[in-house]
Enzyme design. Sequence first.
Site, PDB file in Angstrom:
ATOM      1  NE  ARG A  21      58.331  99.634 -11.342  1.00 56.66           N
ATOM      2  CZ  ARG A  21      58.366 100.865 -11.613  1.00 56.66           C
ATOM      3  NH1 ARG A  21      59.291 101.626 -10.565  1.00 56.66           N
ATOM      4  NH2 ARG A  21      57.416 101.621 -12.105  1.00 56.66           N
ATOM      5  CB  VAL A  24      64.834  95.565 -14.510  1.00 58.58           C
ATOM      6  CG1 VAL A  24      64.239  94.933 -15.621  1.00 58.58           C
ATOM      7  CG2 VAL A  24      65.394  94.387 -13.784  1.00 58.58           C
ATOM      8  N   GLY A 104      78.020  91.982   4.400  1.00 55.20           N
ATOM      9  CA  GLY A 104      78.605  90.975   3.984  1.00 55.20           C
ATOM     10  C   GLY A 104      78.569  90.954   2.293  1.00 55.20           C
ATOM     11  CG  ASP A 128      71.204  95.659  11.542  1.00 54.62           C
ATOM     12  OD1 ASP A 128      70.159  95.683  12.328  1.00 54.62           O
ATOM     13  OD2 ASP A 128      71.748  94.459  11.402  1.00 54.62           O
ATOM     14  N   GLY A 171      69.437  94.104  15.793  1.00 56.59           N
ATOM     15  CA  GLY A 171      70.553  94.805  16.033  1.00 56.59           C
ATOM     16  C   GLY A 171      71.518  94.118  16.583  1.00 56.59           C
ATOM     17  NE  ARG A 244      52.370  89.621  31.272  1.00 53.74           N
ATOM     18  CZ  ARG A 244      52.319  89.157  32.524  1.00 53.74           C
ATOM     19  NH1 ARG A 244      53.700  89.309  32.993  1.00 53.74           N
ATOM     20  NH2 ARG A 244      51.235  88.797  33.290  1.00 53.74           N
ATOM     21  CG  HIS A 250      62.900  87.107  10.879  1.00 54.94           C
ATOM     22  ND1 HIS A 250      63.190  86.465  11.961  1.00 54.94           N
ATOM     23  CD2 HIS A 250      63.966  87.153  10.081  1.00 54.94           C
ATOM     24  CE1 HIS A 250      64.456  85.963  11.927  1.00 54.94           C
ATOM     25  NE2 HIS A 250      65.031  86.198  10.589  1.00 54.94           N
TER      26      HIS A 250
END
Length: 319
Positions: A21, A24, A104, A128, A171, A244, A250
Amino acid sequence: MKKIAVLTSGGDAPGMNAAVRAVVRYGVRHGLEVIGVRRGYSGLIDGDFVKLEYKDVAGITEKGGTILRTSRCEEFKTEEGRELAAKQIKKHGIEGLVVIGGEGSLTGAHLLYEEHKIPVVGIPATIDNDIGLTDMCIGVDTCLNTVMDAVQKLKDTASSHERAFIVEVMGRHSGYIALMAGLVTGAEAIIVPEIPVDYSQLADRILEERRRGKINSIIIVAEGAASAYTVARHLEYRIGYETRITILGHVQRGGSPTAFDRRLALSMGVEAVDALLDGEVDVMIALQGNKLVRVPIMEALSTKKTIDKKLYEIAYMLS
């Protein structure tokens, strides 16, 4: 400069939309035509472009993910793929490119400049927080708040059932999320890729805490250090009772960005456009202290960023 483009690439991070935003609207305010590239570098190769007007980015600051969508593009890792992308950029008259993403993505931006002299500016966006020369990347603060909220909820049920919970966070190469989440939630143990773990020592500590009357234990593990299931096997064998496991996955990438991430993303987006207009390219916008600075992309990528081991020791002492 009359026409620029913006893309988001790699793993999504909360705040990417706010950065788009800013690019732009600030670009349009300065008389630029701004092109959005859909699907990251894949879209750059395919020419999947859309002109973005002021109204097209209304109301996206508060949204997680990225309206431009993203992908991981194996073809772009080849010289042939990058040549196709450069041809598309030149064919459409694009004079500058803003790349929002992690290691990357920023590497790809640098290669576009190095091999084809495409003017590029990078914005670091990765949960990360493993990009060098910047204190924070877009998305980190929101991710940590998500993890903190989840762990606090797990502590409630861990206390109710007098159990040990193992929480796996993202991570692969960096333990930043695990360390910071463990510190602010008072986890009994934090397992990160950067520091070897002694399971016997860890089990002894959990048992000692139990003898002192503590009725719950939280162990936070970064996915790159070990899987939660591996940690559970090691601990259950030694402590003699069941654990547990919760794998947050994600969910850490999603959600509406925090105020900090929104402000950081908006400021970095504006600074990226200014850098292009100033003719300063092959740079990344970085936060150092309370100031935004422009640093060479490869200098940032070649500067190894590691976790603060003093904070790790503090987290251990305070848990």
